[in-house]
Design a protein around this motif. Structure first.
Motif, mmCIF file in Angstrom:
data_model
loop_
_atom_site.group_PDB
_atom_site.id
_atom_site.type_symbol
_atom_site.label_atom_id
_atom_site.label_comp_id
_atom_site.label_asym_id
_atom_site.label_seq_id
_atom_site.Cartn_x
_atom_site.Cartn_y
_atom_site.Cartn_z
ATOM 1 N N LEU A 90 -7.205 2.510 -16.865
ATOM 2 C CA LEU A 90 -8.504 2.760 -16.543
ATOM 3 C C LEU A 90 -8.600 3.414 -15.235
ATOM 4 C CD1 LEU A 90 -9.863 -0.973 -16.585
ATOM 5 C CD2 LEU A 90 -10.825 1.136 -17.789
ATOM 6 N N GLU A 91 -7.460 3.426 -14.300
ATOM 7 C CA GLU A 91 -7.308 4.122 -13.185
ATOM 8 C C GLU A 91 -6.921 5.750 -13.524
ATOM 9 O OE1 GLU A 91 -5.433 1.276 -9.701
ATOM 10 O OE2 GLU A 91 -4.173 1.794 -11.431
ATOM 11 N N ARG A 92 -6.156 6.051 -14.592
ATOM 12 C CA ARG A 92 -6.017 7.273 -14.989
ATOM 13 C C ARG A 92 -7.390 7.919 -15.420
ATOM 14 N NH1 ARG A 92 -0.856 5.079 -17.155
ATOM 15 N NH2 ARG A 92 -1.968 4.992 -19.170
ATOM 16 N N LEU A 93 -8.129 7.136 -15.866
ATOM 17 C CA LEU A 93 -9.320 7.815 -16.471
ATOM 18 C C LEU A 93 -10.439 7.677 -14.971
ATOM 19 C CD1 LEU A 93 -9.915 5.477 -19.776
ATOM 20 C CD2 LEU A 93 -9.349 8.070 -19.415
ATOM 21 N N GLY A 94 -10.072 7.396 -14.195
ATOM 22 C CA GLY A 94 -11.042 7.639 -12.927
ATOM 23 C C GLY A 94 -11.780 6.348 -12.550
ATOM 24 N N VAL A 95 -11.704 5.524 -13.404
ATOM 25 C CA VAL A 95 -12.195 4.053 -13.024
ATOM 26 C C VAL A 95 -11.564 3.199 -11.872
ATOM 27 C CG1 VAL A 95 -13.142 2.139 -14.057
ATOM 28 C CG2 VAL A 95 -13.116 3.986 -15.590
#
Length: 81
Positions: free
Chosen positions: A5-10
């Motif tokens: 999720l963090e890699r996807l900008g979330v």
């Protein structure tokens, strides 16, 4: 470690339990005695009394449960049967 999720900008975060909670107000809103509240939601009567009199603060999981009871007591009653 970076989550997917963090890699996807979330943005990823965890909600925090309420810092304090007014057990007496929750109980009063439901219109029950300390004993009835304790029995209904499976708390120890002494704990309810101690919370209301400010001797002790409920722990984090209990504060979360109390917040759910405040907003949706029927949901907790359904789970408890």
């Amino acid at each position: 470690m970076v989550s997917t999720l963090e890699r996807l900008g979330v943005a990823v975060g965890f909600p925090h339990p309420p810092v304090s909670i007014d057990v007496k107000a929750i109980r009063a809103k439901l219109g029950v005695t300390q004993k009835e509240f304790a029995v209904q939601f499976r708390f120890d009567v002494d704990s309810v009394q101690n919370w209301e009199q400010g001797r002790y603060q409920p722990d984090s999981p209990t504060r979360i449960l109390l917040k759910v009871i405040e907003q949706h007591p029927e949901a907790v009653e359904d789970v408890l049967g």
